[in-house]
Design a protein around this motif. Structure first.
Motif, PDB file in Angstrom:
ATOM      1  N   SER A 131       0.822  -1.208   0.000  1.00 21.57           N
ATOM      2  CA  SER A 131       0.000   0.000   0.000  1.00 21.57           C
ATOM      3  C   SER A 131       0.854   1.254   0.000  1.00 21.57           C
ATOM      4  CB  SER A 131      -0.929   0.008   1.217  1.00 21.57           C
ATOM      5  OG  SER A 131      -0.210   0.283   2.402  1.00 21.57           O
ATOM      6  N   GLN A 132       2.140   1.118   0.374  1.00 22.63           N
ATOM      7  CA  GLN A 132       3.018   2.277   0.479  1.00 22.63           C
ATOM      8  C   GLN A 132       4.169   2.265  -0.525  1.00 22.63           C
ATOM      9  OE1 GLN A 132       2.141   4.691   2.723  1.00 22.63           O
ATOM     10  NE2 GLN A 132       0.389   3.368   3.187  1.00 22.63           N
ATOM     11  N   CYS A 133       4.620   1.089  -0.927  1.00 26.65           N
ATOM     12  CA  CYS A 133       5.809   1.032  -1.782  1.00 26.65           C
ATOM     13  C   CYS A 133       5.726  -0.136  -2.757  1.00 26.65           C
ATOM     14  CB  CYS A 133       7.069   0.906  -0.921  1.00 26.65           C
ATOM     15  SG  CYS A 133       7.211  -0.667  -0.046  1.00 26.65           S
ATOM     16  N   GLN A 134       6.692  -0.192  -3.683  1.00 28.34           N
ATOM     17  CA  GLN A 134       6.709  -1.256  -4.686  1.00 28.34           C
ATOM     18  C   GLN A 134       7.714  -2.353  -4.382  1.00 28.34           C
ATOM     19  OE1 GLN A 134       6.279  -0.473  -8.864  1.00 28.34           O
ATOM     20  NE2 GLN A 134       6.069   1.734  -8.511  1.00 28.34           N
ATOM     21  N   ARG A 135       8.624  -2.103  -3.459  1.00 21.52           N
ATOM     22  CA  ARG A 135       9.650  -3.114  -3.185  1.00 21.52           C
ATOM     23  C   ARG A 135       9.780  -3.335  -1.679  1.00 21.52           C
ATOM     24  NH1 ARG A 135      14.061  -5.509  -5.883  1.00 21.52           N
ATOM     25  NH2 ARG A 135      15.780  -6.133  -4.493  1.00 21.52           N
ATOM     26  N   LEU A 136       9.767  -4.612  -1.312  1.00 23.01           N
ATOM     27  CA  LEU A 136       9.918  -5.032   0.076  1.00 23.01           C
ATOM     28  C   LEU A 136      11.106  -5.968   0.186  1.00 23.01           C
ATOM     29  CD1 LEU A 136       9.000  -5.702   3.044  1.00 23.01           C
ATOM     30  CD2 LEU A 136       7.477  -7.412   2.022  1.00 23.01           C
ATOM     31  N   GLU A 137      12.003  -5.673   1.108  1.00 21.68           N
ATOM     32  CA  GLU A 137      13.144  -6.550   1.369  1.00 21.68           C
ATOM     33  C   GLU A 137      13.094  -6.987   2.826  1.00 21.68           C
ATOM     34  OE1 GLU A 137      16.076  -4.080  -1.718  1.00 21.68           O
ATOM     35  OE2 GLU A 137      16.548  -4.184   0.427  1.00 21.68           O
ATOM     36  N   ARG A 157      18.121 -13.231   3.109  1.00 25.95           N
ATOM     37  CA  ARG A 157      17.283 -12.189   2.533  1.00 25.95           C
ATOM     38  C   ARG A 157      16.295 -12.777   1.541  1.00 25.95           C
ATOM     39  NH1 ARG A 157      18.459  -7.593  -2.018  1.00 25.95           N
ATOM     40  NH2 ARG A 157      18.533  -9.488  -3.275  1.00 25.95           N
ATOM     41  N   SER A 158      15.109 -12.174   1.483  1.00 33.18           N
ATOM     42  CA  SER A 158      14.138 -12.435   0.431  1.00 33.18           C
ATOM     43  C   SER A 158      13.486 -11.099   0.085  1.00 33.18           C
ATOM     44  CB  SER A 158      13.084 -13.447   0.876  1.00 33.18           C
ATOM     45  OG  SER A 158      12.291 -13.852  -0.238  1.00 33.18           O
ATOM     46  N   TYR A 159      12.898 -11.006  -1.097  1.00 34.90           N
ATOM     47  CA  TYR A 159      12.323  -9.711  -1.465  1.00 34.90           C
ATOM     48  C   TYR A 159      11.117  -9.889  -2.368  1.00 34.90           C
ATOM     49  CZ  TYR A 159      14.151  -9.857  -6.268  1.00 34.90           C
ATOM     50  OH  TYR A 159      14.391 -10.192  -7.577  1.00 34.90           O
ATOM     51  N   LEU A 160      10.329  -8.808  -2.464  1.00 33.50           N
ATOM     52  CA  LEU A 160       9.176  -8.720  -3.365  1.00 33.50           C
ATOM     53  C   LEU A 160       9.312  -7.409  -4.103  1.00 33.50           C
ATOM     54  CD1 LEU A 160       5.409  -9.087  -2.320  1.00 33.50           C
ATOM     55  CD2 LEU A 160       6.211  -7.023  -3.446  1.00 33.50           C
ATOM     56  N   ASP A 161       9.143  -7.442  -5.424  1.00 32.62           N
ATOM     57  CA  ASP A 161       9.262  -6.221  -6.229  1.00 32.62           C
ATOM     58  C   ASP A 161       8.127  -6.212  -7.249  1.00 32.62           C
ATOM     59  OD1 ASP A 161      10.073  -4.376  -8.396  1.00 32.62           O
ATOM     60  OD2 ASP A 161      11.917  -4.198  -7.218  1.00 32.62           O
ATOM     61  N   LEU A 162       7.187  -5.289  -7.101  1.00 28.31           N
ATOM     62  CA  LEU A 162       6.012  -5.265  -7.967  1.00 28.31           C
ATOM     63  C   LEU A 162       6.382  -5.037  -9.434  1.00 28.31           C
ATOM     64  CD1 LEU A 162       3.439  -3.218  -5.837  1.00 28.31           C
ATOM     65  CD2 LEU A 162       3.556  -5.694  -6.171  1.00 28.31           C
ATOM     66  N   ALA A 163       7.403  -4.219  -9.694  1.00 24.74           N
ATOM     67  CA  ALA A 163       7.809  -3.964 -11.077  1.00 24.74           C
ATOM     68  C   ALA A 163       8.372  -5.231 -11.713  1.00 24.74           C
ATOM     69  CB  ALA A 163       8.834  -2.837 -11.116  1.00 24.74           C
ATOM     70  N   GLU A 164       9.167  -5.980 -10.958  1.00 23.53           N
ATOM     71  CA  GLU A 164       9.735  -7.222 -11.487  1.00 23.53           C
ATOM     72  C   GLU A 164       8.664  -8.293 -11.670  1.00 23.53           C
ATOM     73  OE1 GLU A 164      13.103  -8.679  -9.382  1.00 23.53           O
ATOM     74  OE2 GLU A 164      14.179  -6.754  -9.411  1.00 23.53           O
ATOM     75  N   CYS A 190       9.126 -14.392 -10.627  1.00 22.31           N
ATOM     76  CA  CYS A 190       7.979 -15.297 -10.738  1.00 22.31           C
ATOM     77  C   CYS A 190       7.670 -15.998  -9.415  1.00 22.31           C
ATOM     78  CB  CYS A 190       8.244 -16.348 -11.820  1.00 22.31           C
ATOM     79  SG  CYS A 190       8.488 -15.626 -13.461  1.00 22.31           S
ATOM     80  N   GLY A 191       8.484 -15.766  -8.413  1.00 17.14           N
ATOM     81  CA  GLY A 191       8.277 -16.365  -7.108  1.00 17.14           C
ATOM     82  C   GLY A 191       9.243 -15.746  -6.122  1.00 17.14           C
ATOM     83  N   TYR A 192       9.128 -16.142  -4.879  1.00 13.10           N
ATOM     84  CA  TYR A 192      10.006 -15.607  -3.841  1.00 13.10           C
ATOM     85  C   TYR A 192      11.074 -16.627  -3.491  1.00 13.10           C
ATOM     86  CZ  TYR A 192       5.844 -12.675  -3.445  1.00 13.10           C
ATOM     87  OH  TYR A 192       4.786 -11.856  -3.725  1.00 13.10           O
ATOM     88  N   GLU A 193      12.304 -16.153  -3.401  1.00 18.47           N
ATOM     89  CA  GLU A 193      13.427 -17.041  -3.104  1.00 18.47           C
ATOM     90  C   GLU A 193      14.200 -16.510  -1.907  1.00 18.47           C
ATOM     91  OE1 GLU A 193      15.700 -17.140  -6.674  1.00 18.47           O
ATOM     92  OE2 GLU A 193      14.208 -18.286  -7.815  1.00 18.47           O
ATOM     93  N   VAL A 194      15.060 -17.333  -1.381  1.00 26.12           N
ATOM     94  CA  VAL A 194      15.898 -16.942  -0.264  1.00 26.12           C
ATOM     95  C   VAL A 194      17.353 -16.994  -0.699  1.00 26.12           C
ATOM     96  CG1 VAL A 194      16.052 -19.294   0.655  1.00 26.12           C
ATOM     97  CG2 VAL A 194      16.452 -17.340   2.173  1.00 26.12           C
ATOM     98  N   GLU A 195      18.143 -16.055  -0.203  1.00 29.62           N
ATOM     99  CA  GLU A 195      19.579 -16.061  -0.466  1.00 29.62           C
ATOM    100  C   GLU A 195      20.318 -15.664   0.805  1.00 29.62           C
ATOM    101  OE1 GLU A 195      21.107 -12.963  -3.023  1.00 29.62           O
ATOM    102  OE2 GLU A 195      19.308 -11.741  -2.707  1.00 29.62           O
ATOM    103  N   GLU A 196      21.500 -16.234   0.976  1.00 27.20           N
ATOM    104  CA  GLU A 196      22.317 -15.852   2.111  1.00 27.20           C
ATOM    105  C   GLU A 196      23.148 -14.636   1.724  1.00 27.20           C
ATOM    106  OE1 GLU A 196      25.476 -17.733   5.368  1.00 27.20           O
ATOM    107  OE2 GLU A 196      24.531 -19.029   3.836  1.00 27.20           O
ATOM    108  N   VAL A 197      23.222 -13.644   2.617  1.00 28.64           N
ATOM    109  CA  VAL A 197      23.958 -12.415   2.333  1.00 28.64           C
ATOM    110  C   VAL A 197      24.996 -12.179   3.432  1.00 28.64           C
ATOM    111  CG1 VAL A 197      22.093 -11.335   1.033  1.00 28.64           C
ATOM    112  CG2 VAL A 197      22.160 -11.070   3.517  1.00 28.64           C
ATOM    113  N   ASP A 198      25.916 -11.245   3.133  1.00 30.09           N
ATOM    114  CA  ASP A 198      27.007 -10.986   4.073  1.00 30.09           C
ATOM    115  C   ASP A 198      26.544 -10.269   5.343  1.00 30.09           C
ATOM    116  OD1 ASP A 198      28.788 -12.182   2.371  1.00 30.09           O
ATOM    117  OD2 ASP A 198      29.298 -10.292   1.356  1.00 30.09           O
TER     118      ASP A 198
END
Length: 615
Positions: A118-124, A158-165, A172-180
């Motif tokens: 409702s507020q933004c297009q990208r969630l991390e 980390r996982s993310y959602l991006d409405l533009a993508e 096409c789906g949500y994935e998980v990745e390990e980050v530093d």
């Protein structure tokens, strides 16, 4: 058409890109949306929640001037975190490890996601979980989960959602990745070594709306701090620490401050309210505790669950005298001392608490006896219920606007009628006890507005005949007589009375003397002084009850009776004038025709000014 029609075509259960864009308009305000991000940590055992944001200056169109935009907003917590095997699922609308729970703040698995888009297009979502795996404890027992494998190395995912993508098919789906680690600009919200989760909003198109009638970023952010203090007051009082960013952060690490609870009933310990009340306390005055006054508490049982209601009064210091409006203190020189306590805004509001979290603070139609009165700004009403009764309070995935269903509303209304009336009576009683004397200070007897209105009308009217030949000594004698009628007997105070009265083109006094004289009118050089006889039967039986009601307030039934009395009293006063004409002239039209015309003309001028007054 063949009865054996078949097809190999199948349809998607939901068209993700357009569905998510449609769900952006789910009724969340910015405060509601941030509240959803704070709710999740409450169920994960968090003790600290930190909220920060980043701003940047951008040019808009071809203009040289820049505007402040919010580039990112983040909320962190030190709860147990999210195991990586279910992290992507937390972004799926409808998924929740507490789905359908009747004992937690979260329940539906949609609020966090819908609030975000409702507020933004990208969630991390970044998390350093205490455990690396979550499994269903018992599939037959619903959404019950157990955790396995300690995260001994402090790994971050980390996982993310991006409405533009999603719209262009990149995601096409949500994935998980390990980050530093956590993103640099918000790393300060997650101190090294702590478990927990960091939620980051980016591409804040809705928040940065630059339409001409859209609120600025500052305007939208300005109310968040107060919302958090009020909505989570029980949790803040119970040990939860919510920190809010102080000022912008373009380059440096910003300052964070811990929020104190704001309780509209003033029953919780609020250091800020205490500071406001005592920082400018006159020397020698006692310390003010700023504690609310309990009127009554009770319960209503619904399906075996208890709904608790409470009625409180704000601290005595905030309702010391009528006319203070909840912003002035009891001592001289304390004008608008309590303005930052938000008391005037509380009039008629009901605070609905769900599992200790306020989800609605609003007026409810036909809830308070006789409707909302200004005096209700000093009255706090709380209604607290468990999540098990959500349906009875019309609670949906957006935790706002709660209102009891009709039958329950009637039960609650009937329960609070007596204590609310008792609270109103206590306020009026305190006003009566601390009623200021009208003599010596306010020469109008509480009629300052009418006096100023009449003075303005007199100044714009032709000069009168009376008072032209009066000497200064005669004028002083008449004003000293008015002072004595008003009860001012001290010679020094009489001098002050005379000097102040001379400065007013129109002055109204109150006095008391025997006999049937209703008024004493002194026509002076620059002042028209009217003294009203408090002992006159008309004043005692018609006028004074109305004045008392305006000052102290009355219930609706008594108000109707007083209005009927006022109407009859005005009629009787007009009749008395007609009888006076008849008594004093053989030809009233000849002798009093001009007086009658002037009376009507001046009454019209004053009534017109009164009708067009600024509230």
């Amino acid at each position: 058409m063949s009865d054996n029609f078949t097809t190999s075509e199948t349809a998607e259960l939901i068209k993700a890109d357009t569905a998510l864009r449609s769900l952006r308009d789910s009724g969340f305000t910015l405060a509601d949306a941030i509240g959803e991000l704070v709710d999740n940590p409450l169920d994960s055992g968090a003790k600290n929640v930190r909220i920060g944001y980043r701003v940047e200056d951008r040019k808009v169109g071809r203009k040289k001037n820049t505007r402040r935009f919010l580039s990112a907003l983040a909320v962190s917590d030190d709860g147990t975190g999210i195991p990586p095997n279910i992290l992507p699922q937390t972004l799926t609308v409808g998924f929740s490890t507490r789905y359908g729970s009747r004992t937690t703040v979260g329940r539906y698995g949609v609020g966090f996601k819908l609030a975000t888009i409702s507020q933004c297009q990208r969630l991390e979502v970044y998390t350093r979980p205490r455990y690396l795996k979550a499994v269903r404890a018992n599939r037959d027992a619903g959404e019950q989960w157990a955790h396995q494998e300690d995260n001994v190395d402090g790994r971050v995912f980390r996982s993310y959602l991006d409405l533009a993508e999603i719209a262009d098919g990149t995601q096409c789906g949500y994935e998980v990745e390990e980050v530093d680690g956590f993103p640099e600009e918000f790393a300060h919200l997650m101190p090294e070594g702590e478990f927990g989760t960091l939620v980051v909003w980016r591409k804040l198109d809705r928040l940065n709306d630059d339409k001409s009638f859209g609120s600025t970023v500052d305007e939208k952010l300005s109310g968040i701090e107060f919302f958090l203090r009020r909505a989570y007051r029980r949790y803040l009082d119970g040990g939860l620490n919510i920190e809010w960013q102080v000022g912008d952060a373009k380059d440096d690490v910003p300052e964070l401050k811990s929020l104190a609870p704001y309780d509209p009933t003033f029953r919780l310990d609020d250091p800020e309210s205490y500071w406001i009340a005592n920082d400018e306390r006159p020397k020698g005055e006692p310390v003010r505790t700023m504690e609310g006054e309990e009127v009554e508490t009770g319960t209503v049982t619904v399906d075996g669950e208890e709904v608790t209601w409470r009625v409180y009064l704000t601290p005595k210091e905030t309702r010391w005298q009528k006319g203070g409006g909840g912003v002035e203190g009891p001592c001289e020189g304390e004008e608008r001392l309590f303005k930052r306590l938000y008391i005037p805004e509380n009039a008629g509001k009901i605070s609905f608490l769900r599992r200790g979290r306020e989800i609605s603070y609003t007026t409810v139609p036909r809830f308070l006896p006789g409707g909302v009165d200004k005096i209700d700004r000093y009255i706090g009403v709380e209604v607290e219920f468990p999540p098990a009764l959500d349906e009875y309070f019309d609670v949906r995935h957006v935790k706002r606007g709660a209102e009891p269903v009709e039958k329950l509303r009637d039960q609650l209304r009937n329960a609070i009628i007596r204590p609310v009336k008792e609270a109103r009576d206590r306020v009026r009683k305190l006003w009566k006890e601390n009623r200021p004397e009208s003599t010596g200070g306010d020469l109008t007897g509480g009629r300052s507005y009418v006096s100023s209105l009449a003075a303005a009308a007199k100044a714009s009217s032709p000069s009168g005949l009376a008072g032209r030949g009066i000497t200064a000594e005669e004028e002083e004698t008449r004003l000293r007589q008015a002072a004595e009628l008003a009860g001012v007997t001290d010679p020094a105070k009489q001098v002050e009375f005379v000097e102040r009265a001379r400065q007013k083109p129109f002055a109204l006094f109150e006095g008391a003397w025997p006999g049937k004289s209703l008024l004493d009118v002194a026509h002076l050089t620059n002042t028209l002084a009217v003294t009203i006889n408090r002992r006159h039967p008309f004043v005692k039986s018609v006028y004074q009850p109305l004045a008392d009601a305006v000052r102290d307030g009355v219930d609706p039934d008594e108000a109707v009776r007083l209005l009927e009395s006022a109407k009859d009293g005005i009629d009787l006063l007009l009749c008395a004038y007609a009888m006076a004409e008849n008594r004093n002239a053989e030809d009233p039209d000849e002798d009093f025709g001009d007086l009658r015309e002037d009376l009507g003309r001046f009454a019209a001028v004053l009534a017109d000014r009164w009708a067009n007054r600024q509230e």
